[in-house]
Write an enzyme that holds these catalytic residues in place. Sequence first.
Site, mmCIF file in Angstrom:
data_model
loop_
_atom_site.group_PDB
_atom_site.id
_atom_site.type_symbol
_atom_site.label_atom_id
_atom_site.label_comp_id
_atom_site.label_asym_id
_atom_site.label_seq_id
_atom_site.Cartn_x
_atom_site.Cartn_y
_atom_site.Cartn_z
ATOM 1 N N GLY A 23 47.026 37.925 55.345
ATOM 2 C CA GLY A 23 46.132 39.269 54.098
ATOM 3 C C GLY A 23 44.749 38.378 54.191
ATOM 4 N N GLY A 25 40.937 39.262 52.464
ATOM 5 C CA GLY A 25 39.907 39.627 51.859
ATOM 6 C C GLY A 25 38.786 39.222 52.326
ATOM 7 C CB VAL A 26 35.249 40.574 50.742
ATOM 8 C CG1 VAL A 26 33.800 39.795 50.721
ATOM 9 C CG2 VAL A 26 35.862 41.799 50.372
ATOM 10 C CB SER A 27 35.042 36.044 49.909
ATOM 11 O OG SER A 27 36.749 35.678 49.585
ATOM 12 C CB ALA A 28 39.162 34.463 51.980
ATOM 13 C CB VAL A 30 45.556 34.514 53.068
ATOM 14 C CG1 VAL A 30 46.902 33.988 51.862
ATOM 15 C CG2 VAL A 30 44.699 34.937 51.914
ATOM 16 C CE LYS A 45 41.168 33.353 48.408
ATOM 17 N NZ LYS A 45 41.131 34.089 46.755
ATOM 18 C CG ASP A 139 39.329 42.349 41.986
ATOM 19 O OD1 ASP A 139 39.146 43.420 41.252
ATOM 20 O OD2 ASP A 139 39.398 42.231 42.461
#
Length: 680
Positions: A23, A25-28, A30, A45, A139
């Site tokens: 996975g 995300g914007v900041s990470a 996974v 993460k 969120d």
Amino acid sequence: MEQPFEKRFPVNAKDYKLYEEVGEGVSATVYRALCIPLNEIVAIKVLDLEKCNNDLDGIRREVQTMSLIDHPNLLRAHCSFATGHNLWVVMPYMAGGSCLHIMKSAFPEGFEEPVIATLLREVLKALVYLHSHGHIHRDVKAGNILVDSNGAVKLADFGVSACMFDTGDRQRSRNTFVGTPCWMAPEVMQQLHGYDFKADIWSFGITALELAHGHAPFSKYPPMKVLLMTLQNAPPGLDYERDKRFSKSFKELVAACLVKDPKKRPTSEKLLKHHFFKHARSYDYLVRTILYGLAPLGERFRVLKTKEADLLVQNKAFYEDKEQLSQQEYIKGISAWNFNLEDLKSQAALIQDDDDAPNAEDQDGSRKQRDRHDVVGLSAERISPEMPSNSIAASSQEDGLSDLHDLESSLASFPIKPLQALKGCFDIGEAEGTNGPNWKGVTQLESEQLITKSSRAMDQDAGRNEGENSGQSSSSTRQVVPEHKKFLSGSLIPDSAFSPNKFTGDGDRDFPQPKFPSERNYSGPLLYRQRRETNNPSSEDSSEGAVVQRGRFKVTSADLSPKGPTNCTFNPATGGSTSPTSLNLRASAVLPSLQCILQQNTMQREEIIRLIKYLEQSSGKLGDLSEVGTNDLLQIPPSSAREKELQSQVLQLQQSIGNLVEELQRQKMKNIQVCPLTLN
Ligand SMILES: Nc1ncnc2c1ncn2[C@@H]1O[C@H](COP(=O)(O)OP(=O)(O)OP(=O)(O)O)[C@@H](O)[C@H]1O
């Protein structure tokens, strides 16, 4: 509760073996990983702290929340530790992935009602827990609902969660513009009175629609349009032809959550008692219905990511315009936005609704009628009484021009602070890098001027077609485009970690081949991270209340008021200058004013000449007046009302020229006194 008391997860990177990426995300990023000493599959993460400089507080809060929460429906961190410039958060591995991933892989049209009821009930339990402990998640969306191999459901991602008990700065953060627009409650967008956990109930309602349709309402639109639609349109719902398959109780549940007035939304606790949840089933049911047949998460993730990358390349070829491209990226659900207000205005006008019928969510007249008086702030007054209610949304969607007008007037209707916040947000498009926001040399004043200019242009172009307007708008747009994107799969981890032979499938449920067609609906939120270059060229922003953008909208509610113009401006109304008059005024500061006066003077002269010419042509009796002085002209008695009017205008202009000349002389004198050397 989650892990037995004696199970201690090591806080050293060498005790973990990273497998494939599951996975982003914007900041990470996974990864699936093995905790070697415990021989347990976990998810890790990895957050690059160097890239998150602006949001360390957010990260700290996320990790803190993840460690403290203790509820079976919330994803809890086993432990976290820093390694190099990364922060690793070790957590249970959710082999099914997010509901968004599951839908994208196998249920592009959304889930069946019992599945939705089961998922939502679990999410609601998590919300009841969070809210009762004073937290707002902020969120809630399918991308943050994770399912493990046993069908257990957990709400994840506390990156933007807030605590109701916070005070001071942190309390203020509860009033920030945060979340992902499609799921964002109107009161969060408006920031009129702050918001509370009812914002989660709105997002929960949107998530219900997302699970029912495979994508959130308005997900195909660019962010600004989403804001407008959320604020202006009636709330989306399940009242339509395509939703026949859903029960009345589901429709009621959604309608109860998606009420614009947060006070009228039920609490999570009350919602949990809703009769809709009688349709909910067991975890096992989820395994059988939605997990069965799925490929391992890493594989699904890789396939989806490749498809997204292909799509992006296609779009790049098709849409040479970078604004279009950024819009496409948004439509696909990437949440790392980099835009400014002018871009968004162009996008709002450019977006075409021809790919499918307008969203059913926007069409229903009865809901509109019902919500007319329920709209916070904007829509009730703005909806024309003559307009049939069911045509409003359609027109607002189909008419780019009206969108632009809507945009202008909606922004104008915002209270100052949110307006500034919005402008700040859009102008400062980048906040992730260490160098601060991506502020490309446009001052607040210039920004305001651009907006004014754009609005004037729209007035002038009112009769033209949408395309022209779009062009017009675009041409006045500063070309602030998204930073070049790159796919950094596994960038933080040696590539060898992802070699096929590392792909063991350990701990991942090896589901039989999916029986679903490969053609998928790619609308919807967040699939992969649109990473940004760390070396943002921006350096000019040092504004207080700077924007923090972690892929979702996030703007501080700190005062973002303009700093005030730095250049002197002449005020024709008073005939005076707003420039400072202190004695240490420098010539360089006065000269622009003088130039401005001269320019005005010249313009007014030209206007007079134009008027004289007009007089000359219109009367036809005055012979050749080019040689005649204005004063002579004015001696001739007017023969028509129009002449009279023009003569009086000429007189006024002359008077104002006189004033201007006087002012010019005054300024010159002052200037000579103040800075004789400079002028000499
Ligand atoms: N424990 C887990 N097990 C399996 N997959 C996970 C796990 N945690 C996260 N993921 C996957 O990784 C993705 C990104 O994780 P997460 O949402 O925590 O990152 P983020 O940077 O905070 O994302 P966002 O873009 O929402 O800010 C999730 O959408 C999910 O698909």
